[in-house]
Design a protein around this motif. Structure first.
Motif, PDB file in Angstrom:
ATOM      1  N   GLY A 177      16.804  70.174   8.406  1.00  0.00           N
ATOM      2  CA  GLY A 177      16.742  69.509   7.105  1.00  0.00           C
ATOM      3  C   GLY A 177      15.499  68.647   6.952  1.00  0.00           C
ATOM      4  O   GLY A 177      14.400  69.019   7.360  1.00  0.00           O
ATOM      5  N   THR A 178      15.693  67.468   6.352  1.00  0.00           N
ATOM      6  CA  THR A 178      14.612  66.516   6.098  1.00  0.00           C
ATOM      7  C   THR A 178      14.951  65.194   6.760  1.00  0.00           C
ATOM      8  O   THR A 178      16.034  64.644   6.554  1.00  0.00           O
ATOM      9  CB  THR A 178      14.424  66.289   4.589  1.00  0.00           C
ATOM     10  N   SER A 179      14.027  64.663   7.524  1.00  0.00           N
ATOM     11  CA  SER A 179      14.280  63.426   8.271  1.00  0.00           C
ATOM     12  C   SER A 179      14.449  62.238   7.336  1.00  0.00           C
ATOM     13  O   SER A 179      13.720  62.110   6.347  1.00  0.00           O
ATOM     14  CB  SER A 179      13.121  63.140   9.224  1.00  0.00           C
ATOM     15  N   THR A 188      23.931  63.416   7.109  1.00  0.00           N
ATOM     16  CA  THR A 188      23.842  64.854   6.878  1.00  0.00           C
ATOM     17  C   THR A 188      23.387  65.472   8.192  1.00  0.00           C
ATOM     18  O   THR A 188      22.290  65.156   8.679  1.00  0.00           O
ATOM     19  CB  THR A 188      22.827  65.176   5.767  1.00  0.00           C
ATOM     20  N   ASN A 191      19.857  66.772   8.961  1.00  0.00           N
ATOM     21  CA  ASN A 191      18.777  65.787   8.865  1.00  0.00           C
ATOM     22  C   ASN A 191      18.669  64.882  10.093  1.00  0.00           C
ATOM     23  O   ASN A 191      17.716  64.107  10.198  1.00  0.00           O
ATOM     24  CB  ASN A 191      18.975  64.890   7.630  1.00  0.00           C
ATOM     25  N   VAL A 194      15.448  65.738  12.886  1.00  0.00           N
ATOM     26  CA  VAL A 194      14.303  66.521  12.417  1.00  0.00           C
ATOM     27  C   VAL A 194      13.008  66.010  13.061  1.00  0.00           C
ATOM     28  O   VAL A 194      12.768  64.803  13.113  1.00  0.00           O
ATOM     29  CB  VAL A 194      14.192  66.449  10.884  1.00  0.00           C
TER      30      VAL A 194
END
Length: 237
Positions: A177-179, A188, A191, A194
């Motif tokens: 995902g996105t850090s 999440t 995340n 990451v």
């Protein structure tokens, strides 16, 4: 300036249990208050009290891979859990929530990117930041600052209020995902970690050393708070 450091046994002096060696299961404790979780198929590891060669921090914890993973690596992490009643200084859930600064010394055979991950049980919140080990087999000091969390009312009791973890390896279920990159968000899974490139546990040469850990309110990392042996032992007990 006393009582700045939230971590217990941050200099790894107290080691009442002795070493855990030849472990293939997760959730094992080494130096007091510190836990190793290794969800990695086939990996066997030791979690030991190690000499550092540094004057200020003579001891560290070491995660040492003795048998390489043969299958899926979900996560390998070193962690400490803090009680909710010890976190009031951070003013979680208010507009004046304090930043959190984490400083520590680390060493590994892998010059790679690692992650420090935080998880608040109250409200299911998490945060993460990467750090890099630049030179293999060399002690390096790292400092990371995380924003204050204005969301979620903390408990004021002895339940787990904050988990701080050093991520040594992670699978795609936690890295695709996105850090959060220093900003709190609802947890999440993809995340979480990451940016991790370290693969501690994939080779029998792999190890990770940690010591001199300090967690404090604010945006400045102050000098490590050395406490007496007796005081630290009482906290561990």
């Amino acid at each position: 300036l006393s009582f700045r450091n939230l971590m217990i046994n941050g200099d790894m002096r107290i080691n009442q249990r002795g070493a855990y060696t030849g472990q293939s299961t997760s959730a094992k404790y080494g130096p007091d208050r510190w836990e190793l979780k290794g969800q990695s198929v086939g990996m066997v590891h030791s979690f030991i009290h190690q000499d550092t060669g540094m004057n200020e921090f003579p001891k560290c914890l070491r995660m040492d891979c003795t048998t390489a993973a043969t299958g899926t690596v979900t996560e390998v992490k070193v962690t400490q859990k803090l009680e909710s009643q010890d976190l009031v200084r951070f003013k979680f859930g208010t507009s004046s929530a304090e930043s959190i600064t984490v400083s520590f010394w680390c060493r590994s055979n892998q010059a790679a990117t690692y992650v420090v991950w935080m998880h608040r049980d109250d409200g299911g919140r998490h945060n993460a930041k990467t750090f890099a080990i630049s030179s293999a087999d060399t002690w390096e000091k790292k400092t990371l600052t995380f924003s204050g969390d204005q969301t979620g009312t903390p408990a004021n009791d002895n339940t787990r209020g904050l988990q701080i973890a050093w991520i040594l390896a992670a699978g795609s279920g936690y890295t695709s995902g996105t850090s959060p990159n220093g900003t709190w968000e609802n947890i999440t899974d993809v995340n979480r970690y990451v940016g991790t490139t370290a693969t501690i546990g994939g080779n029998t040469n792999d190890y990770f050393d940690l010591t001199g850990v300090q967690v404090e309110a604010g945006t400045t990392a102050t000098d490590f708070e050395h406490r007496s042996y007796g005081d630290e032992l009482a906290r561990c007990r």
